[in-house]
Structure formats: structure tokens, C-alpha cells
Design a protein around this motif. Structure first.
Motif, PDB file in Angstrom:
ATOM      1  N   TYR A  11       0.941  -1.297   0.149  1.00 38.46           N
ATOM      2  CA  TYR A  11       0.011  -0.045  -0.018  1.00 38.46           C
ATOM      3  C   TYR A  11       0.782   1.067   0.018  1.00 38.46           C
ATOM      4  O   TYR A  11       2.028   1.441   0.385  1.00 38.46           O
ATOM      5  N   PRO A  12       0.346   2.401  -0.489  1.00 34.12           N
ATOM      6  CA  PRO A  12       1.029   3.535  -0.378  1.00 34.12           C
ATOM      7  C   PRO A  12       1.511   3.713   0.982  1.00 34.12           C
ATOM      8  O   PRO A  12       0.338   3.457   1.899  1.00 34.12           O
ATOM      9  N   ASN A  15       2.936  -0.186   3.844  1.00 27.65           N
ATOM     10  CA  ASN A  15       2.586  -1.561   4.411  1.00 27.65           C
ATOM     11  C   ASN A  15       2.431  -2.692   3.294  1.00 27.65           C
ATOM     12  O   ASN A  15       1.743  -2.419   2.293  1.00 27.65           O
ATOM     13  N   ALA A  17       1.045  -5.750   2.514  1.00 32.18           N
ATOM     14  CA  ALA A  17      -0.267  -6.840   3.020  1.00 32.18           C
ATOM     15  C   ALA A  17      -0.093  -8.088   2.412  1.00 32.18           C
ATOM     16  O   ALA A  17      -0.412  -9.033   3.128  1.00 32.18           O
ATOM     17  N   ALA A  36      -4.297 -14.004  11.353  1.00 32.84           N
ATOM     18  CA  ALA A  36      -4.390 -12.931  12.437  1.00 32.84           C
ATOM     19  C   ALA A  36      -4.651 -11.714  11.743  1.00 32.84           C
ATOM     20  O   ALA A  36      -4.764 -11.165  10.671  1.00 32.84           O
ATOM     21  N   SER A  37      -5.416 -10.748  12.622  1.00 31.56           N
ATOM     22  CA  SER A  37      -5.356  -9.186  11.941  1.00 31.56           C
ATOM     23  C   SER A  37      -4.397  -8.767  11.398  1.00 31.56           C
ATOM     24  O   SER A  37      -3.363  -8.842  12.016  1.00 31.56           O
ATOM     25  N   GLY A  38      -4.608  -8.240  10.247  1.00 26.97           N
ATOM     26  CA  GLY A  38      -3.306  -7.674   9.283  1.00 26.97           C
ATOM     27  C   GLY A  38      -2.708  -8.754   8.652  1.00 26.97           C
ATOM     28  O   GLY A  38      -1.620  -8.373   7.925  1.00 26.97           O
ATOM     29  N   ALA A  39      -3.145 -10.074   8.420  1.00 23.00           N
ATOM     30  CA  ALA A  39      -2.302 -10.808   7.738  1.00 23.00           C
ATOM     31  C   ALA A  39      -2.797 -10.696   6.339  1.00 23.00           C
ATOM     32  O   ALA A  39      -1.908 -11.430   5.631  1.00 23.00           O
ATOM     33  N   GLY A  40      -3.607  -9.851   6.118  1.00 23.17           N
ATOM     34  CA  GLY A  40      -3.728  -9.893   4.596  1.00 23.17           C
ATOM     35  C   GLY A  40      -5.092 -10.408   4.048  1.00 23.17           C
ATOM     36  O   GLY A  40      -5.407 -10.010   2.760  1.00 23.17           O
ATOM     37  N   LYS A  41      -5.982 -10.859   4.881  1.00 24.90           N
ATOM     38  CA  LYS A  41      -7.071 -11.272   4.521  1.00 24.90           C
ATOM     39  C   LYS A  41      -8.109 -10.573   3.772  1.00 24.90           C
ATOM     40  O   LYS A  41      -8.831 -10.843   2.583  1.00 24.90           O
ATOM     41  N   SER A  42      -8.313  -9.274   4.229  1.00 16.91           N
ATOM     42  CA  SER A  42      -9.336  -8.206   3.471  1.00 16.91           C
ATOM     43  C   SER A  42      -8.555  -7.874   1.860  1.00 16.91           C
ATOM     44  O   SER A  42      -9.311  -7.866   1.072  1.00 16.91           O
ATOM     45  N   THR A  43      -7.181  -7.670   2.293  1.00 18.90           N
ATOM     46  CA  THR A  43      -6.794  -7.516   0.941  1.00 18.90           C
ATOM     47  C   THR A  43      -6.664  -8.322  -0.007  1.00 18.90           C
ATOM     48  O   THR A  43      -6.967  -8.048  -1.309  1.00 18.90           O
TER      49      THR A  43
HETATM   50  P1  ADP Z   1      -6.788  -8.501   7.550  1.00 22.58           P
HETATM   51  O1  ADP Z   1      -7.913  -8.421   6.755  1.00 22.58           O
HETATM   52  O2  ADP Z   1      -6.159  -9.954   7.671  1.00 22.58           O
HETATM   53  O3  ADP Z   1      -6.829  -8.037   8.800  1.00 22.58           O
HETATM   54  P2  ADP Z   1      -5.738  -6.480   5.856  1.00 22.58           P
HETATM   55  O4  ADP Z   1      -5.772  -6.943   4.411  1.00 22.58           O
HETATM   56  O5  ADP Z   1      -6.564  -5.374   6.272  1.00 22.58           O
HETATM   57  O6  ADP Z   1      -5.653  -7.771   6.893  1.00 22.58           O
HETATM   58  O7  ADP Z   1      -4.452  -5.799   6.141  1.00 22.58           O
HETATM   59  C1  ADP Z   1      -3.007  -6.187   5.824  1.00 22.58           C
HETATM   60  C2  ADP Z   1      -2.138  -5.076   6.023  1.00 22.58           C
HETATM   61  O8  ADP Z   1      -2.307  -4.067   5.197  1.00 22.58           O
HETATM   62  C3  ADP Z   1      -2.090  -4.398   7.369  1.00 22.58           C
HETATM   63  O9  ADP Z   1      -0.871  -3.962   7.812  1.00 22.58           O
HETATM   64  C4  ADP Z   1      -2.978  -3.283   7.145  1.00 22.58           C
HETATM   65  O10 ADP Z   1      -2.516  -2.231   7.944  1.00 22.58           O
HETATM   66  C5  ADP Z   1      -2.527  -2.846   5.648  1.00 22.58           C
HETATM   67  N1  ADP Z   1      -3.505  -2.143   4.974  1.00 22.58           N
HETATM   68  C6  ADP Z   1      -4.562  -2.705   4.571  1.00 22.58           C
HETATM   69  N2  ADP Z   1      -5.370  -1.762   4.023  1.00 22.58           N
HETATM   70  C7  ADP Z   1      -4.615  -0.622   3.874  1.00 22.58           C
HETATM   71  C8  ADP Z   1      -4.924   0.568   3.035  1.00 22.58           C
HETATM   72  N3  ADP Z   1      -5.740   0.861   2.558  1.00 22.58           N
HETATM   73  N4  ADP Z   1      -3.536   1.339   3.172  1.00 22.58           N
HETATM   74  C9  ADP Z   1      -2.552   1.179   3.848  1.00 22.58           C
HETATM   75  N5  ADP Z   1      -2.326  -0.147   4.483  1.00 22.58           N
HETATM   76  C10 ADP Z   1      -3.341  -0.788   4.544  1.00 22.58           C
END
Ligand code: ADP
Ligand code: ADP
Length: 216
Positions: A11-12, A15, A17, A36-43
Motif C-alpha cells: 500500500y502507499p 504496508n 499486505a 491474524a488481524s493484519g495478515a492480509g485477508k481483506s486485501t
Molecule cells: P486482515 O484483513 O487480515 O486484517 P488487511 O488486508 O486488512 O488484513 O491488512 C493487511 C496489512 O495491510 C495491514 O498491515 C494493514 O494495516 C495494511 N492495510 C490494509 N489496507 C490498507 C490501506 N488501504 N492502506 C494502507 N495499509 C493498508
């Protein structure tokens, strides 16, 4: 049907992901994305409907590399993917029926067709009797089921859910997951991000476990 080839996402701001992630999810499969939270699931999920793009590597859906998908084809891609969010994102100024109808209204479907499909979708999630209700009058589990009805009303071949049971107690969580299983059983490829490990283990589907953006 969903293929990630060495996908990295930075990400800009820096981070990272996802880091060289390679995953293949076959048509008709049901898979859980854990970690875990922050592992990249949403991404991971957000890349499938092109809400995010890889920094490196490629995402291939139905044989099409999304990096080469013309802009005018993006709405078509998104119409084929139903998305469910943890907070369900219902519109509170309209009825359950109108919430579920929204994707069909946007697609310009005929009134009769909308009516039939919305009722069929509400029936599938067990909420036909609530079509006139305002979302705020429903329980958390019911609101999530409305979110699912809205996601399936266009009959997409793919369903993505990001922590769909994050706000629900264990009994309701299992009900929601069973509902996803029913859609999966009629052929819908279903990918669910969740950290509810006991429930996921009980259900016994494929698990893709992410640790710091890599498949572990
Ligand atoms: P999860 O869904 O597993 O909690 P995310 O995919 O939300 O994980 O996040 C993975 C990493 O990318 C984290 O370090 C998060 O802080 C970072 N991140 C997620 N979205 C953004 C964003 N829009 N800009 C910058 N960093 C992001
Ligand atoms: P109809 O063919 O009249 O739309 P169905 O009973 O086949 O009725 O489907 C009712 C609803 O269930 C659909 O509108 C959709 O919400 C959901 N549904 C059924 N099958 C699928 C499927 N294969 N993929 C996605 N959603 C489906």
C-alpha cells in the motif's frame, strides 16, 4: 476460477499486505481465509473484484488476467461477484425488500423480475416474512442474512465474505456459515475471511492460512 500468481501488495505508505502469494481456488470450491488481524485477508478478497490491484504478480479470474481487463469490463466482473461485509452495510432509510432489490434496480431489471428474485432470495435466507421491515428493527443475525440475500439476488457465481460473523454469537455464526454452505452446494464458489477457528474447523472446508501476507 480464482488464481493468485506470486501476488504482492504494497500500500502507499509502505504496508506490505501480501508477499508473493500463490493460491488457486477452483470453481465450486468453498474456502476459508484465516490469519491474524493484519495478515492480509481483506486485501486478498479485495483484489478479486478489482477493488485493489497487485503491486506485483497477477490475479486471474475465469482465465482472465485482471491486469489486462479493459476498464469497461470491470462492471461485468463485479456483477459476477457477490460481496458480504461484517457490518452488512444495509441502507437504513429503506425496507428489507428495497435493500435486496438494489443490485437488480441498478442493473435495470424489470419490475416483475425484481419482485420475483428478491422474494426468492429472501426465502432462501429465511426472511420472506420481513420484506416490509426496516433493517434497524432486525437482529444482528437477520441483518446479516439480508446482506447475504442482497449479495446473491443477482445469482453471482462467486460469493466473497469478509468476517461475516464478526459481530455474531456462536449459534448465529454457525447459522450464517450453514447458509453459505447451501449456496456453495448449488455451485457458487465461496470464499470467506474469518478468524473463528473453532467454527471453521467444525465445518471442515479448505483453509488458506495467511501469515504476514504469505500462505502458511
Ligand atoms: P486482515 O484483513 O487480515 O486484517 P488487511 O488486508 O486488512 O488484513 O491488512 C493487511 C496489512 O495491510 C495491514 O498491515 C494493514 O494495516 C495494511 N492495510 C490494509 N489496507 C490498507 C490501506 N488501504 N492502506 C494502507 N495499509 C493498508
Ligand atoms: P429463480 O430462478 O426464480 O430466481 P431460484 O429458486 O432458482 O429462483 O433462486 C432464488 C434465489 O436464490 C436467487 O434469486 C438467488 O438469490 C439465489 N440463488 C439460487 N441459485 C443460485 C446460484 N446458483 N447462485 C447464486 N444465487 C443463487
Amino acid at each position: 476460477m480464482i488464481r493468485f500468481d506470486e501476488v504482492s501488495k504494497r500500500y502507499p505508505g509502505g504496508n506490505e499486505a501480501l508477499r508473493g502469494l500463490a493460491v488457486h481456488i477452483a470453481q465450486g470450491e468453498m474456502a476459508f481465509i484465516t490469519g491474524a488481524s493484519g495478515a492480509g485477508k481483506s486485501t486478498f478478497l479485495r483484489m478479486i473484484p478489482l477493488l485493489e490491484r497487485p503491486s506485483q504478480g497477477s490475479v486471474v479470474i475465469d482465465g482472465v488476467n485482471l491486469a489486462r481487463l479493459p476498464k469497461r469490463r470491470v462492471p461485468y466482473l463485479r456483477r459476477r461477484i457477490g460481496i458480504i461485509f461484517q457490518d452488512h452495510r444495509l441502507l437504513h432509510d429503506r425496507s428489507v425488500f428495497d435493500n435486496v432489490a438494489l443490485p437488480l434496480v441498478i442493473a435495470g431489471r424489470a419490475h416483475q423480475d425484481i419482485r420475483r428474485r428478491v422474494r426468492a432470495a429472501l426465502d432462501k435466507v429465511g426472511l420472506l416474512h420481513k420484506e416490509r421491515a426496516e433493517p434497524v428493527t432486525l437482529s444482528g443475525g437477520e441483518q446479516q442474512r439480508v446482506g447475504i440475500a442482497r449479495a446473491v439476488v443477482t445469482r453471482p457465481p462467486v460469493l466473497l465474505a469478509d468476517e461475516p460473523t464478526g459481530n455474531l454469537d456462536p449459534t448465529l455464526s454457525e447459522e450464517i456459515m450453514r447458509l453459505f454452505e447451501q449456496f456453495n452446494q448449488v455451485g457458487v464458489t465461496t470464499v470467506i475471511a474469518s478468524h473463528d477457528l473453532p467454527l471453521i474447523e467444525r465445518l471442515g472446508h479448505r483453509r488458506i492460512h495467511l501469515v504476514e501476507g504469505r500462505a502458511a
